[in-house]
Design an enzyme around this catalytic site. Structure first.
Site, mmCIF file in Angstrom:
data_model
loop_
_atom_site.group_PDB
_atom_site.id
_atom_site.type_symbol
_atom_site.label_atom_id
_atom_site.label_comp_id
_atom_site.label_asym_id
_atom_site.label_seq_id
_atom_site.Cartn_x
_atom_site.Cartn_y
_atom_site.Cartn_z
ATOM 1 N N GLY A 1 -69.599 -15.170 -68.493
ATOM 2 C CA GLY A 1 -68.250 -15.741 -68.526
ATOM 3 C C GLY A 1 -67.700 -15.859 -67.116
ATOM 4 O O GLY A 1 -68.425 -15.692 -66.129
ATOM 5 N N HIS B 1 -69.651 -31.480 -80.246
ATOM 6 C CA HIS B 1 -69.965 -31.721 -78.830
ATOM 7 C C HIS B 1 -70.042 -33.226 -78.556
ATOM 8 O O HIS B 1 -70.333 -33.639 -77.433
ATOM 9 C CB HIS B 1 -71.318 -31.113 -78.457
ATOM 10 C CG HIS B 1 -71.295 -29.635 -78.203
ATOM 11 N ND1 HIS B 1 -70.260 -28.986 -77.584
ATOM 12 C CD2 HIS B 1 -72.223 -28.662 -78.470
ATOM 13 C CE1 HIS B 1 -70.539 -27.688 -77.482
ATOM 14 N NE2 HIS B 1 -71.716 -27.468 -78.016
ATOM 15 N N THR C 1 -67.375 -21.395 -77.712
ATOM 16 C CA THR C 1 -67.421 -20.194 -78.558
ATOM 17 C C THR C 1 -66.091 -19.456 -78.489
ATOM 18 O O THR C 1 -65.568 -18.986 -79.504
ATOM 19 C CB THR C 1 -68.565 -19.272 -78.077
ATOM 20 O OG1 THR C 1 -69.731 -20.056 -77.849
ATOM 21 C CG2 THR C 1 -68.856 -18.180 -79.090
ATOM 22 N N TRP C 2 -65.556 -19.367 -77.289
ATOM 23 C CA TRP C 2 -64.259 -18.693 -77.087
ATOM 24 C C TRP C 2 -63.137 -19.448 -77.797
ATOM 25 O O TRP C 2 -62.323 -18.855 -78.521
ATOM 26 C CB TRP C 2 -63.988 -18.601 -75.579
ATOM 27 C CG TRP C 2 -62.823 -17.758 -75.189
ATOM 28 C CD1 TRP C 2 -62.191 -16.806 -75.949
ATOM 29 C CD2 TRP C 2 -62.163 -17.769 -73.920
ATOM 30 N NE1 TRP C 2 -61.174 -16.230 -75.229
ATOM 31 C CE2 TRP C 2 -61.140 -16.804 -73.985
ATOM 32 C CE3 TRP C 2 -62.342 -18.496 -72.737
ATOM 33 C CZ2 TRP C 2 -60.288 -16.549 -72.908
ATOM 34 C CZ3 TRP C 2 -61.500 -18.235 -71.663
ATOM 35 C CH2 TRP C 2 -60.486 -17.276 -71.745
ATOM 36 N N ARG D 1 -72.669 -14.489 -72.241
ATOM 37 C CA ARG D 1 -73.392 -14.067 -71.049
ATOM 38 C C ARG D 1 -72.407 -13.374 -70.121
ATOM 39 O O ARG D 1 -71.918 -12.298 -70.416
ATOM 40 C CB ARG D 1 -74.079 -15.284 -70.400
ATOM 41 C CG ARG D 1 -75.160 -14.933 -69.398
ATOM 42 C CD ARG D 1 -75.781 -16.191 -68.816
ATOM 43 N NE ARG D 1 -74.850 -16.998 -68.031
ATOM 44 C CZ ARG D 1 -74.635 -16.870 -66.704
ATOM 45 N NH1 ARG D 1 -75.311 -15.981 -66.019
ATOM 46 N NH2 ARG D 1 -73.756 -17.645 -66.081
ATOM 47 N N SER E 1 -74.682 -22.492 -66.772
ATOM 48 C CA SER E 1 -74.676 -21.893 -68.105
ATOM 49 C C SER E 1 -75.654 -22.637 -69.030
ATOM 50 O O SER E 1 -76.400 -22.017 -69.792
ATOM 51 C CB SER E 1 -73.247 -21.946 -68.670
ATOM 52 O OG SER E 1 -73.162 -21.256 -69.887
HETATM 53 P P1 A3P Z 1 -71.733 -18.263 -68.917
HETATM 54 O O1 A3P Z 1 -73.088 -18.737 -69.280
HETATM 55 O O2 A3P Z 1 -71.236 -18.797 -67.615
HETATM 56 O O3 A3P Z 1 -71.590 -16.787 -69.000
HETATM 57 P P2 A3P Z 1 -70.117 -22.315 -74.957
HETATM 58 O O4 A3P Z 1 -69.376 -21.356 -75.801
HETATM 59 O O5 A3P Z 1 -69.451 -23.649 -74.841
HETATM 60 O O6 A3P Z 1 -71.538 -22.387 -75.350
HETATM 61 O O7 A3P Z 1 -70.048 -21.762 -73.479
HETATM 62 C C1 A3P Z 1 -70.724 -20.577 -73.150
HETATM 63 C C2 A3P Z 1 -70.087 -19.935 -71.956
HETATM 64 O O8 A3P Z 1 -68.842 -19.318 -72.371
HETATM 65 C C3 A3P Z 1 -70.951 -18.823 -71.411
HETATM 66 O O9 A3P Z 1 -70.701 -18.833 -70.000
HETATM 67 C C4 A3P Z 1 -70.391 -17.610 -72.116
HETATM 68 O O10 A3P Z 1 -70.668 -16.392 -71.444
HETATM 69 C C5 A3P Z 1 -68.903 -17.920 -72.100
HETATM 70 N N1 A3P Z 1 -68.165 -17.223 -73.165
HETATM 71 C C6 A3P Z 1 -68.575 -16.943 -74.428
HETATM 72 N N2 A3P Z 1 -67.630 -16.265 -75.081
HETATM 73 C C7 A3P Z 1 -66.583 -16.108 -74.228
HETATM 74 C C8 A3P Z 1 -65.306 -15.476 -74.346
HETATM 75 N N3 A3P Z 1 -64.950 -14.866 -75.463
HETATM 76 N N4 A3P Z 1 -64.493 -15.515 -73.262
HETATM 77 C C9 A3P Z 1 -64.855 -16.139 -72.135
HETATM 78 N N5 A3P Z 1 -66.068 -16.733 -71.958
HETATM 79 C C10 A3P Z 1 -66.918 -16.735 -73.002
#
Ligand code: A3P
Length: 335
Positions: free
Chosen positions: A303, A144, A73-74, A301, A173
């Protein structure tokens, strides 16, 4: 036009789903094993075939790839903001598309959306193919899928950015996300204990697992073809978001132009705009959902690195680390 050898590969019949090993203990989807990877049945039955048939890669495409819950997502937010900064200046966050749309609606998942559409009807998959076709170049899209399961046309036809994350944090996560998202897929993950998720993950049984094999394939390809595959680490992005963003933009062909943009604060503005706090706080991500049948809120969540310590014993962590270290031996990559 597509070389004959690739045409052949594209037209090779998919193996019958029922002939593939089945895993039903990883909610929310039944998984099937193909080429050593566990994927949702729906991805293999509808997603990959529709992707092959309905999506034509362009040399200007950039494909963002990841194992689930590794910072996708980031990465999507950063790539979108960097690519579109002329049309959507990050210095005006209030009017930025990232304030109105979840990153997954701005940079769309190929096989995931094709699986959902193909599961509905052939017409829906065709319409989705047309939607992707209508996107102006250069397109930024996401997957993915493991590298070895990407259609050959995608592997060779566009540039790829991969992001990986410490498997222990990716597991935690994933487990928390699964419990939240399962009802949207008609599944109940309330009784899915972390211990069980851990044991399955250690056997490589998770969506797109084994995680270490997913990582290894993209890593090795980034070594073989550094100009075509950029390999990023979530933990490095946390430590050095600015240089990670510069590297990403450079690779995508939209590098920041020295003084003018740096002094104008474009890099800082994008890093801030895409920070977890900013995205999580945006109204669009606090309620509702977009093209995926999952609440936007579920993608944000805590991060950071090391949350696994709150869910795993040191002994469990050592065991998983050992498995991953063994499997990555000889690759030149280590977590
Ligand atoms: P956590 O569950 O450890 O908090 P994906 O985007 O691949 O689904 O991964 C999700 C993880 O990336 C989650 O981790 C989420 O909180 C974190 N995440 C989402 N947006 C983010 C951002 N802008 N910067 C850093 N981490 C981020």
């Amino acid at each position: 036009s597509t070389p004959p050898q690739e045409q052949e590969e594209e037209m090779a019949p998919a193996p019958a789903l029922e002939s593939l090993p089945l895993e039903t203990r990883c909610p929310p989807f039944p998984l099937r094993q193909l080429n050593g990877f566990w994927l949702p049945e729906i991805t293999l039955a509808a997603g990959v075939p529709a992707l092959r048939a309905r999506f034509t890669p362009r040399p200007t495409d950039v494909l963002l790839a990841s194992f689930p819950k590794s910072g996708t997502t980031w990465l999507k937010a950063l790539a979108f903001a960097a690519r579109n900064r002329a049309a959507h200046p990050p210095s005006d966050p209030a009017r930025h598309p990232l304030r109105r749309s979840n990153p997954h609606d701005l940079v769309r998942f190929l096989e995931v959306e094709f699986a959902l559409a193909g599961g509905r009807s052939a017409a829906a998959a065709a319409a989705l193919g047309d939607e992707f076709e209508a996107l102006p170049s250069p397109r930024t899209i996401a997957t993915h899928l493991p590298y070895s399961l990407l259609p050959e046309r995608l592997r060779s036809g566009c540039r790829i950015v991969y992001v990986c994350r410490d498997p222990k944090d990716a597991l935690v996560s994933t487990w928390l996300f699964t419990r939240k998202a399962a009802p949207a897929f008609g599944a109940d993950a309330g009784g899915f204990a972390f211990r069980e998720a851990f044991e399955l993950f250690c056997e490589g049984r998770s969506i797109c697992g084994p995680q270490w094999r997913h990582v290894r394939e993209y890593w090795e390809e980034s070594v073989r073809r550094p100009g075509a595959v950029l390999f990023l680490r979530y933990e490095e992005m946390l430590l050095a978001p600015r240089s990670s963003l510069r590297k990403l933009a450079e690779f995508m062909g939209c590098g920041f132009s020295g003084e003018e943009e740096e002094e104008g604060g474009a890099v800082d503005a994008i890093v801030e705009l895409c920070s977890l706090g900013e995205l999580k706080g945006a109204e669009v991500n606090r309620s509702g959902s977009g093209k995926l049948p999952i609440d936007n809120e579920a993608f944000f969540r805590k991060g950071g690195a090391g949350d696994w310590r709150n869910h795993m014993t040191p002994e469990m962590a050592r065991r998983l680390d050992r498995i991953v270290d063994d499997e990555l031996r000889g690759s030149g990559f280590a977590f």
